[in-house]
Scaffold this active site. Structure first.
Site, PDB file in Angstrom:
ATOM      1  N   HIS A 321      36.633  29.554  55.465  1.00 51.48           N
ATOM      2  CA  HIS A 321      37.767  29.479  54.683  1.00 51.48           C
ATOM      3  C   HIS A 321      38.682  30.910  54.731  1.00 51.48           C
ATOM      4  O   HIS A 321      38.412  31.734  55.484  1.00 51.48           O
ATOM      5  CB  HIS A 321      37.513  29.554  53.144  1.00 51.48           C
ATOM      6  N   CYS A 340      29.993  33.571  53.106  1.00 51.58           N
ATOM      7  CA  CYS A 340      31.037  32.784  53.710  1.00 51.58           C
ATOM      8  C   CYS A 340      31.478  33.280  55.077  1.00 51.58           C
ATOM      9  O   CYS A 340      31.333  34.545  55.168  1.00 51.58           O
ATOM     10  CB  CYS A 340      32.149  32.421  52.854  1.00 51.58           C
TER      11      CYS A 340
END
Length: 401
Positions: A321, A340
């Protein structure tokens, strides 16, 4: 004028007639007379009625239960009615060989079906059965991804999730056919009683077309679980893109159709919240999403309402992201995330020149992101659409066929 047939034509005609009549030649070479069995002759002209239920059968399909097919003859009469006398209307096909109700039958309803058909020479056959359709509460449904008509990356498996636990896995798996225009062999693998994924040994060939035949109508998956789905869907594999994250070098190399496209600076999981290693498939793309640490075991550590350009890699919450809250200096230099893979971005995601925006715009659901050199184990194959982390032998061992 008198015409004489050529000898060759007569020979062919004689042989054809002999074959049709079932002639035999004796020791002296004389043709014997055709001895047609009266029983065989009757059978040849008696129509054969085929129904989709047996007399007294329960749990019959509402879509197929009332249909009729006739061979060696044509339908002359069909009567289909409920046990309380309500008539079900239908129509005979132009060929006279099939009959179908005008609408699907009701669930959990008793029916009586009688069919009359006539063969050559007017010989008739009659068949009658009573059956009961499946109850609505006894159905099972498989939701699946990807959807028909979509274009996906080379790593996208065909994944079914069933709303009831399946005990007859062989029957259900055998009723789903997955094939590729590339000719790649495709095998199913069960992740427990409710999930069945299909994939080839290697990633799909770029630009191939995948056909999924779902023929679950009438299939018994378990006690009180009968399928009703009967459809075929197709989706297309796009260009081949595999991106490799080196967590220790803080970089991601994007390779498309075998050629390096771009190298992006990233930040991966911090030492106490490392990123999974392994082959992960993008299963979802979100222009913006909220990420709350409380949902993945990091309560109170973060709650970001507008994470830009988020692409899901696992069910447990791993994403690639955009990151607008970290300083520019961390990208390519240190790992600060909670697991992430972060790319530089701006709040609101409105700058298309940012790495987060670029990667989002150049990615498909089904693209592969491989993570290496992270201080963590390989992701579980069923955590997301990540069955590529099993060997082909391990994958095939999970098939029920």
């Amino acid at each position: 004028m008198h015409h004489t047939r050529p000898a060759a034509a007569l020979a062919v005609l004689s042989m054809s007639a002999c074959l049709l009549a079932g002639c035999s030649t004796g020791p002296e070479g004389d043709s014997g007379r055709a001895q047609a069995s009266p029983v065989a002759a009757r059978a040849a002209h008696t129509p054969h009625i085929r129904l989709n239920a047996a007399d007294g059968q329960k749990h019959v399909s509402v879509r197929r239960g009332g249909r009729v097919t006739v061979a060696a003859g044509k339908i002359t009469k069909v009567s289909l009615a409920t046990a309380n006398g309500r008539v079900v209307h239908g129509a005979v096909s132009s060929s006279g060989r099939t009959w179908a109700p005008d609408a699907v039958l009701d669930h959990d309803t008793a029916y009586r079906l009688t069919v009359v058909a006539a063969g050559a020479g007017g010989r008739e056959a009659t068949k009658g059965i009573a059956f009961t359709t499946v109850a609505a509460s006894d159905r099972f449904t498989g939701t699946f991804t990807p959807g028909g008509g979509s274009t996906v990356g080379v790593g996208m498996p065909v994944s079914f999730t069933f709303d009831k636990a399946i005990t007859d896995r062989k029957a259900v798996e055998s009723a789903i056919e997955v094939g590729s225009s590339s000719g790649q062999a495709v095998v199913g693998h069960w992740f427990g009683p409710r999930r069945l994924d299909f994939r080839p040994q290697q990633y799909w060939k770029a630009h191939s077309v995948i056909t999924v035949g779902i023929h679950l109508d009438g299939v018994k998956g378990a006690k009180g679980a009968y399928g009703e789905q009967d459809r075929t869907v197709r989706f297309t594999v796009g260009r081949g893109q595999v991106s490799t994250v080196d967590a220790s070098a803080h970089r991601m190399t994007v390779v498309r159709d075998g050629k390096p496209l771009r190298t992006l600076l990233i930040t991966a999981g911090a030492p106490n919240s490392t990123t999974w290693n392994g082959q992960m498939v993008i299963s979802e793309k979100l222009t913006s999403t909220r990420m709350d640490g409380a949902t993945v075991g990091f309560a109170g550590q973060y709650d970001i309402p507008d994470v830009p350009h988020a692409m899901r890699l696992s069910t447990s919450g791993t994403f690639v992201h955009g990151n607008y809250w970290g300083p520019d200096s961390v990208f390519g230099h240190s790992n600060i995330s909670h697991g992430c893979v972060g790319l530089n971005d701006v709040k609101g995601g409105g700058d298309s020149h940012q790495d987060g925006a670029w990667f989002f715009d150049n990615s498909l659901v089904g693209d592969v992101v491989v993570v290496r050199n992270s201080d963590d184990r390989t992701i579980a194959p069923d955590n997301g659409l990540n069955g590529w982390n099993m060997s082909w032998d391990q994958w095939k061992a999970g098939s029920a066929r």
